[in-house]
Design a protein around this motif. Structure first.
Motif, PDB file in Angstrom:
ATOM      1  N   GLY A  11      17.412  -3.865  -4.497  1.00  0.00           N
ATOM      2  CA  GLY A  11      18.275  -4.965  -3.610  1.00  0.00           C
ATOM      3  C   GLY A  11      17.964  -5.707  -2.853  1.00  0.00           C
ATOM      4  N   GLU A  12      16.372  -5.573  -2.431  1.00  0.00           N
ATOM      5  CA  GLU A  12      15.774  -6.318  -1.413  1.00  0.00           C
ATOM      6  C   GLU A  12      15.467  -7.473  -1.953  1.00  0.00           C
ATOM      7  OE1 GLU A  12      12.000  -5.626   1.676  1.00  0.00           O
ATOM      8  OE2 GLU A  12      12.900  -3.899   0.643  1.00  0.00           O
ATOM      9  N   SER A  13      15.223  -8.741  -1.176  1.00  0.00           N
ATOM     10  CA  SER A  13      14.833  -9.840  -1.480  1.00  0.00           C
ATOM     11  C   SER A  13      13.349  -9.862  -1.094  1.00  0.00           C
ATOM     12  CB  SER A  13      15.325 -11.129  -0.674  1.00  0.00           C
ATOM     13  OG  SER A  13      16.932 -11.126  -1.166  1.00  0.00           O
ATOM     14  N   VAL A  14      12.577 -10.484  -2.046  1.00  0.00           N
ATOM     15  CA  VAL A  14      10.927 -10.360  -1.838  1.00  0.00           C
ATOM     16  C   VAL A  14      10.786 -12.017  -1.859  1.00  0.00           C
ATOM     17  CG1 VAL A  14      10.678  -8.332  -2.430  1.00  0.00           C
ATOM     18  CG2 VAL A  14      10.595  -9.852  -4.112  1.00  0.00           C
ATOM     19  N   VAL A  15       9.259 -12.328  -1.637  1.00  0.00           N
ATOM     20  CA  VAL A  15       8.520 -13.518  -1.665  1.00  0.00           C
ATOM     21  C   VAL A  15       7.542 -13.352  -2.653  1.00  0.00           C
ATOM     22  CG1 VAL A  15       9.324 -14.384   0.475  1.00  0.00           C
ATOM     23  CG2 VAL A  15       7.203 -13.417   0.509  1.00  0.00           C
ATOM     24  N   GLU A  16       7.213 -14.656  -3.308  1.00  0.00           N
ATOM     25  CA  GLU A  16       6.018 -14.260  -4.094  1.00  0.00           C
ATOM     26  C   GLU A  16       4.701 -13.935  -3.489  1.00  0.00           C
ATOM     27  OE1 GLU A  16       2.880 -17.349  -7.058  1.00  0.00           O
ATOM     28  OE2 GLU A  16       5.243 -18.249  -5.943  1.00  0.00           O
ATOM     29  N   GLY A  17       4.117 -12.937  -3.976  1.00  0.00           N
ATOM     30  CA  GLY A  17       2.845 -12.280  -3.468  1.00  0.00           C
ATOM     31  C   GLY A  17       2.954 -11.134  -2.538  1.00  0.00           C
ATOM     32  N   GLN A  18       4.424 -10.836  -2.105  1.00  0.00           N
ATOM     33  CA  GLN A  18       4.596  -9.885  -1.415  1.00  0.00           C
ATOM     34  C   GLN A  18       4.375  -8.476  -1.827  1.00  0.00           C
ATOM     35  OE1 GLN A  18       8.719  -9.825   0.249  1.00  0.00           O
ATOM     36  NE2 GLN A  18       8.631  -7.773   0.858  1.00  0.00           N
ATOM     37  N   PRO A  19       3.467  -7.575  -1.203  1.00  0.00           N
ATOM     38  CA  PRO A  19       3.247  -6.330  -1.572  1.00  0.00           C
ATOM     39  C   PRO A  19       4.426  -5.281  -1.964  1.00  0.00           C
ATOM     40  CG  PRO A  19       1.836  -6.924   0.225  1.00  0.00           C
ATOM     41  CD  PRO A  19       2.898  -7.834   0.111  1.00  0.00           C
ATOM     42  N   LEU A  20       4.496  -4.600  -3.056  1.00  0.00           N
ATOM     43  CA  LEU A  20       5.407  -3.790  -3.278  1.00  0.00           C
ATOM     44  C   LEU A  20       5.357  -2.543  -3.594  1.00  0.00           C
ATOM     45  CD1 LEU A  20       6.779  -5.997  -6.300  1.00  0.00           C
ATOM     46  CD2 LEU A  20       7.367  -6.078  -3.970  1.00  0.00           C
ATOM     47  N   ILE A  21       4.068  -1.807  -4.186  1.00  0.00           N
ATOM     48  CA  ILE A  21       3.568  -0.590  -4.092  1.00  0.00           C
ATOM     49  C   ILE A  21       2.132  -0.300  -3.714  1.00  0.00           C
ATOM     50  CG2 ILE A  21       3.509   1.326  -5.636  1.00  0.00           C
ATOM     51  CD1 ILE A  21       5.867   0.504  -7.434  1.00  0.00           C
ATOM     52  N   LEU A  22       1.731   0.548  -2.977  1.00  0.00           N
ATOM     53  CA  LEU A  22       0.628   0.834  -2.708  1.00  0.00           C
ATOM     54  C   LEU A  22       0.114   2.177  -3.565  1.00  0.00           C
ATOM     55  CD1 LEU A  22       0.498   0.104   1.163  1.00  0.00           C
ATOM     56  CD2 LEU A  22      -0.331  -1.457  -0.925  1.00  0.00           C
ATOM     57  N   LEU A  23      -1.158   2.292  -4.122  1.00  0.00           N
ATOM     58  CA  LEU A  23      -1.777   3.374  -4.572  1.00  0.00           C
ATOM     59  C   LEU A  23      -2.198   4.336  -3.525  1.00  0.00           C
ATOM     60  CD1 LEU A  23      -3.168   2.298  -8.016  1.00  0.00           C
ATOM     61  CD2 LEU A  23      -0.964   3.310  -7.463  1.00  0.00           C
ATOM     62  N   ASP A  24      -2.693   5.414  -3.847  1.00  0.00           N
ATOM     63  CA  ASP A  24      -3.109   6.582  -2.807  1.00  0.00           C
ATOM     64  C   ASP A  24      -4.693   6.190  -2.315  1.00  0.00           C
ATOM     65  OD1 ASP A  24      -3.832   7.394  -5.403  1.00  0.00           O
ATOM     66  OD2 ASP A  24      -4.627   9.143  -4.527  1.00  0.00           O
ATOM     67  N   ASP A  25      -5.044   6.651  -1.268  1.00  0.00           N
ATOM     68  CA  ASP A  25      -6.450   6.566  -0.629  1.00  0.00           C
ATOM     69  C   ASP A  25      -7.427   6.879  -1.563  1.00  0.00           C
ATOM     70  OD1 ASP A  25      -5.226   5.351   1.454  1.00  0.00           O
ATOM     71  OD2 ASP A  25      -5.396   7.227   2.775  1.00  0.00           O
ATOM     72  N   VAL A  26      -7.384   8.028  -2.375  1.00  0.00           N
ATOM     73  CA  VAL A  26      -8.463   8.582  -3.284  1.00  0.00           C
ATOM     74  C   VAL A  26      -8.644   7.546  -4.387  1.00  0.00           C
ATOM     75  CG1 VAL A  26      -8.786  10.224  -4.780  1.00  0.00           C
ATOM     76  CG2 VAL A  26      -7.668  11.093  -2.839  1.00  0.00           C
ATOM     77  N   THR A  27      -7.409   6.941  -4.849  1.00  0.00           N
ATOM     78  CA  THR A  27      -7.808   5.933  -5.950  1.00  0.00           C
ATOM     79  C   THR A  27      -8.349   4.631  -5.440  1.00  0.00           C
ATOM     80  OG1 THR A  27      -5.751   6.814  -7.215  1.00  0.00           O
ATOM     81  CG2 THR A  27      -6.620   4.543  -7.585  1.00  0.00           C
ATOM     82  N   ILE A  28      -8.020   4.123  -4.163  1.00  0.00           N
ATOM     83  CA  ILE A  28      -8.560   3.215  -3.552  1.00  0.00           C
ATOM     84  C   ILE A  28     -10.203   3.362  -3.276  1.00  0.00           C
ATOM     85  CG2 ILE A  28      -8.475   1.387  -1.743  1.00  0.00           C
ATOM     86  CD1 ILE A  28      -5.925   1.288  -3.319  1.00  0.00           C
ATOM     87  N   ALA A  29     -10.521   4.632  -2.768  1.00  0.00           N
ATOM     88  CA  ALA A  29     -11.819   4.912  -2.377  1.00  0.00           C
ATOM     89  C   ALA A  29     -12.684   5.130  -3.825  1.00  0.00           C
ATOM     90  CB  ALA A  29     -11.853   6.299  -1.651  1.00  0.00           C
ATOM     91  N   ALA A  30     -12.202   5.474  -4.909  1.00  0.00           N
ATOM     92  CA  ALA A  30     -12.905   5.458  -6.046  1.00  0.00           C
ATOM     93  C   ALA A  30     -13.210   3.857  -6.520  1.00  0.00           C
ATOM     94  CB  ALA A  30     -12.243   6.462  -7.074  1.00  0.00           C
ATOM     95  N   LEU A  31     -12.197   3.162  -6.448  1.00  0.00           N
ATOM     96  CA  LEU A  31     -12.337   1.849  -6.911  1.00  0.00           C
ATOM     97  C   LEU A  31     -13.459   1.257  -5.958  1.00  0.00           C
ATOM     98  CD1 LEU A  31      -8.695   0.993  -7.670  1.00  0.00           C
ATOM     99  CD2 LEU A  31     -10.415   1.231  -9.502  1.00  0.00           C
ATOM    100  N   GLU A  32     -13.283   1.256  -4.687  1.00  0.00           N
ATOM    101  CA  GLU A  32     -14.257   0.689  -3.879  1.00  0.00           C
ATOM    102  C   GLU A  32     -15.672   0.871  -3.897  1.00  0.00           C
ATOM    103  OE1 GLU A  32     -12.573   1.471  -0.101  1.00  0.00           O
ATOM    104  OE2 GLU A  32     -11.434  -0.313  -0.004  1.00  0.00           O
ATOM    105  N   SER A  33     -15.745   2.435  -4.339  1.00  0.00           N
ATOM    106  CA  SER A  33     -17.333   2.862  -4.856  1.00  0.00           C
ATOM    107  C   SER A  33     -17.714   2.243  -6.105  1.00  0.00           C
ATOM    108  CB  SER A  33     -17.152   4.425  -4.841  1.00  0.00           C
ATOM    109  OG  SER A  33     -18.165   4.874  -5.240  1.00  0.00           O
ATOM    110  N   ALA A  34     -16.648   2.175  -6.958  1.00  0.00           N
ATOM    111  CA  ALA A  34     -17.085   1.455  -8.193  1.00  0.00           C
ATOM    112  C   ALA A  34     -17.581   0.024  -8.133  1.00  0.00           C
ATOM    113  CB  ALA A  34     -16.038   1.569  -9.185  1.00  0.00           C
ATOM    114  N   VAL A  35     -16.871  -0.660  -7.215  1.00  0.00           N
ATOM    115  CA  VAL A  35     -17.559  -1.959  -6.851  1.00  0.00           C
ATOM    116  C   VAL A  35     -18.748  -2.027  -6.006  1.00  0.00           C
ATOM    117  CG1 VAL A  35     -16.873  -4.041  -5.390  1.00  0.00           C
ATOM    118  CG2 VAL A  35     -14.968  -2.892  -6.572  1.00  0.00           C
ATOM    119  N   ALA A  36     -19.055  -1.200  -5.275  1.00  0.00           N
ATOM    120  CA  ALA A  36     -20.291  -0.994  -4.530  1.00  0.00           C
ATOM    121  C   ALA A  36     -21.449  -0.818  -5.420  1.00  0.00           C
ATOM    122  CB  ALA A  36     -20.190  -0.154  -3.142  1.00  0.00           C
ATOM    123  N   ASN A  37     -21.129   0.351  -6.369  1.00  0.00           N
ATOM    124  CA  ASN A  37     -22.402   0.549  -7.470  1.00  0.00           C
ATOM    125  C   ASN A  37     -22.545  -0.616  -8.167  1.00  0.00           C
ATOM    126  OD1 ASN A  37     -22.578   3.063  -6.315  1.00  0.00           O
ATOM    127  ND2 ASN A  37     -21.052   3.937  -7.526  1.00  0.00           N
TER     128      ASN A  37
END
Length: 651
Positions: free
Chosen positions: A108-134
């Motif tokens: 029921g909440e109103s949102v604007v275009e580009g507004q963050p809705l859901i965040l994934l956990d730090d483990v997933t983020i860290a794995a993705l950042e490591s993949a980018v660095a490699n």
């Protein structure tokens, strides 16, 4: 003119649609029969009506009452029933797999275009950042490997190889000379040995001549390559000076190495735009560190030079300068110099290859002669000298091969290295996209209609997470028949009422007219009405709606009920009420709906006409349209609608 509910209930709508100057609708036999029957009934009615009028002028039928002739509005419209829907609804999903860490919105909440809705956990983020660095490291390594291959051998390596070749050639010549000296006339050689030594001497002379010619040719080619390189260096310096001269020393060495089209595309501007902006500046500006050029230098060019600095020009003259043309010309000269250098290098390699063939042929002749000498003598020293000569010749060939390898690039290795760079770049783009996809954002402004996940849930590409809808896009869907659809156009205005808002009329337009669909022999065309959202009222999906589309509207028309029309099709009449009874008056009829008809002539506003109020309808009256000989007038409604009907409205 107002009628009571009971009066409106007993006013049947006519079911026969007469067409002007065309007769009844139906087969010719039926038309003729109906017309004769109707004419007979009207004649009989007229006869007995006249008798009643002559016998008693004040008599008025009990089932008729006077109705005032008034002005009003005649509407021909289509009404439809449907429901409110929100077509702009999108179900969002992650493009990667992971674990939900946090929900940033609620249902029921109103949102604007580009507004963050859901965040994934730090483990997933860290794995993705490591993949980018490699991936970044892999791309860097692949780029360095390719750069090393493209740069070729260094000047020092080439100099060492050339020195080794010269030494090998001298050693070979010395060994040949030693062998020739050892077998001089002072010895006691056999005629075969003497002949073999003579052939060996001739071969050595040919070899020496070939080597000297090759050296002279190589020196000449080197001079040509050096001259071409000098021209290229000068052209590159001129082009770099053009860039730094016009735009200041703040331009980087990398910028000065790019061709003009690429350089100014990277800068996001053009020479003419930069000069035009500088020309428009009155006072000398300070250098803007955010731009790759020096504004002060440009201002001096455009304001302090004694000759004009041109824009949108094609060449420089003695009276004015064209920076864009000068820069392009300098680049063209540099490109031509690069092509000349490449041609000189190719010529040098071709000449060296030709000379090498001659040297190799001479060397083979020396080797053959040396082998013959060895075969014709038994002296160990002579054999040793011949072996030394053969060894020196082999070393010379090895040195020549090494120098040739340094001068040529391995095309296959370069292709493999380029493919590795492309693969590493694509892998980096993919890992960056996956990292960006770790945060689910709103694709447009809207309302969160539902949330399907909770913190801790596992998600993937197939997992629905959040549904978002755009409440500003509201539609009402329905259908019209094949007759009504011809009168409708995209963009037609529509009045919409909702059962939930009975006292409010909403505006809309026809947005889509679909293709016809045959439903049990009836062709219907789907319509979509785009509804303008009401102010201060929040609609919900599924609300019942009724839409009205006005096809024709006649304002300020003189109208009477159809039940007041008598006479014939070719000459309709009305009975005008008077103090002593009524007078039958001929009238000219206009458009009508299912109840009202427009009087074009024959009556005036305020007169009263007699209208039949039937208690019941007999079969004959039902066949001919009922009540007072009412006639269906061309131009009236023909029926239809979405899930409602087409109709008209008087007054």
């Amino acid at each position: 003119m107002e009628l009571s509910p009971s009066e409106r209930q007993v006013m049947p709508r006519t079911n026969i649609d007469f067409r002007s100057q065309q007769g009844f609708v139906g087969t010719p036999a039926v038309k003729l029969g109906v017309f004769i029957t109707l004419a007979t009934v009207i004649a009989i009615g007229a006869y007995f009506g006249a008798q009643a009028f002559l016998l008693d002028d004040d008599a008025v039928d009990d089932n008729r009452r006077p109705v005032a002739v008034e002005r009003g509005t005649l509407l021909d419209d289509v009404t439809a029933s449907g429901s409110v829907s929100f077509p702009e609804l999108e179900s969002l999903r992650f493009d990667i797999s992971g674990t939900v860490a946090e929900l940033l919105v609620e249902e029921g909440e109103s949102v604007v275009e580009g507004q963050p809705l859901i965040l994934l956990d730090d483990v997933t983020i860290a794995a993705l950042e490591s993949a980018v660095a490699n991936a970044e490291l892999a791309l860097q390594d692949a780029g360095e490997d390719l750069a090393d291959l493209l740069s070729g051998a260094s000047s020092l390596e080439r100099a060492v190889a050339e020195s080794n070749l010269a030494d090998a050639r001298v050693a070979s010549m010395n060994a040949a000379s030693a062998l020739a000296e050892y077998t001089s006339d002072s010895g006691t050689d056999s005629p075969a040995t003497t002949a073999a030594k003579n052939e060996l001497g001739d071969a050595n002379e040919v070899l020496a001549d070939a080597v000297l010619t090759a050296d002279d040719n190589a020196e000449a080619q080197d001079e040509l390559v050096a001259a071409a390189q000098e021209v290229l260096d000068e052209a590159a310096g001129d082009y770099s000076s053009q860039i730094s001269g016009w735009f200041g020393s703040v331009t980087t060495e990398f910028d000065r190495s790019l061709e003009p089209a690429v350089l100014f595309e990277n800068w996001g501007t053009t020479v003419d735009e930069i000069l035009s902006e500088s020309t428009a500046t009155v006072d000398s500006p300070p250098d803007d560190l955010e731009t790759p050029w020096n504004e002060s230098v440009l201002w001096v060019w455009t304001h302090l030079t004694p000759y004009p600095i041109l824009t949108n020009c094609e060449f420089t003259s003695y009276t004015a300068r064209c920076p864009s043309a000068e820069i392009d010309d300098a680049w063209d000269v540099k490109v031509a110099a690069e092509e000349a250098l490449a041609e000189a290098v190719d010529d040098a390699f071709a000449a060296a290859k030709s000379q090498q063939i001659l040297v190799d042929t001479a060397q083979e002749a020396v080797e053959t002669a040396a082998e013959i000498v060895v075969d014709t003598v038994n002296d160990i020293e002579i054999n040793a000298l011949a072996a030394t000569l053969a060894e020196k010749i082999e070393l010379e060939k090895d040195a020549e091969t090494t120098l040739a390898e340094l001068g040529a690039l391995n095309v296959l290795q370069i292709k493999l290295a380029t493919a590795a760079v492309n693969q590493a770049s694509a892998n980096l783009d993919n890992t960056r996209s996956e990292l960006a996809a770790a945060n689910l954002t709103a694709p447009f402004a809207g309302i969160i209609s539902s949330i399907s996940v909770d913190p801790g849930d596992q998600v993937s590409r197939s997992t629905p997470t959040i549904d978002i809808l755009d409440p500003s896009v509201i539609t009402v869907d329905g259908t019209v028949d094949e007759i009504d659809v011809l009168s409708l156009r995209l963009g037609d205005q529509v009045a919409v009422t909702l059962d939930a808002l009975p006292d409010q009329v909403l505006a809309g337009v026809i947005d889509v007219i679909g293709d016809g669909v045959n439903q049990q022999g009836i062709v219907e065309f789907p319509l979509t009405i785009a509804l303008t959202p009401p102010e201060s009222v929040e609609l919900i999906e599924g609300l019942s709606a009724t839409a009205t589309i006005v096809l024709n509207q006649i304002d300020n028309a003189l109208i009477v009920p159809l039940q007041a029309i008598g006479g014939s099709f070719t000459q309709p009449t009305v009975d005008v009420a008077t103090e002593s009874g009524f007078i039958t008056t001929e009238v000219t009829l206009g458009a009508s709906d299912d109840f009202w008809v427009v009087i074009e002539s024959g009556l005036t506003e305020g007169q009263e006409v007699l209208m039949t109020i039937a208690e019941s309808v007999d079969p004959l009256q039902q066949l001919f349209g009922g009540g007072g000989g009412a006639i269906r007038i061309p131009g009236g409604a023909a029926g239809g609608g979405f899930t409602g009907q087409r109709g008209g409205a008087g007054r």
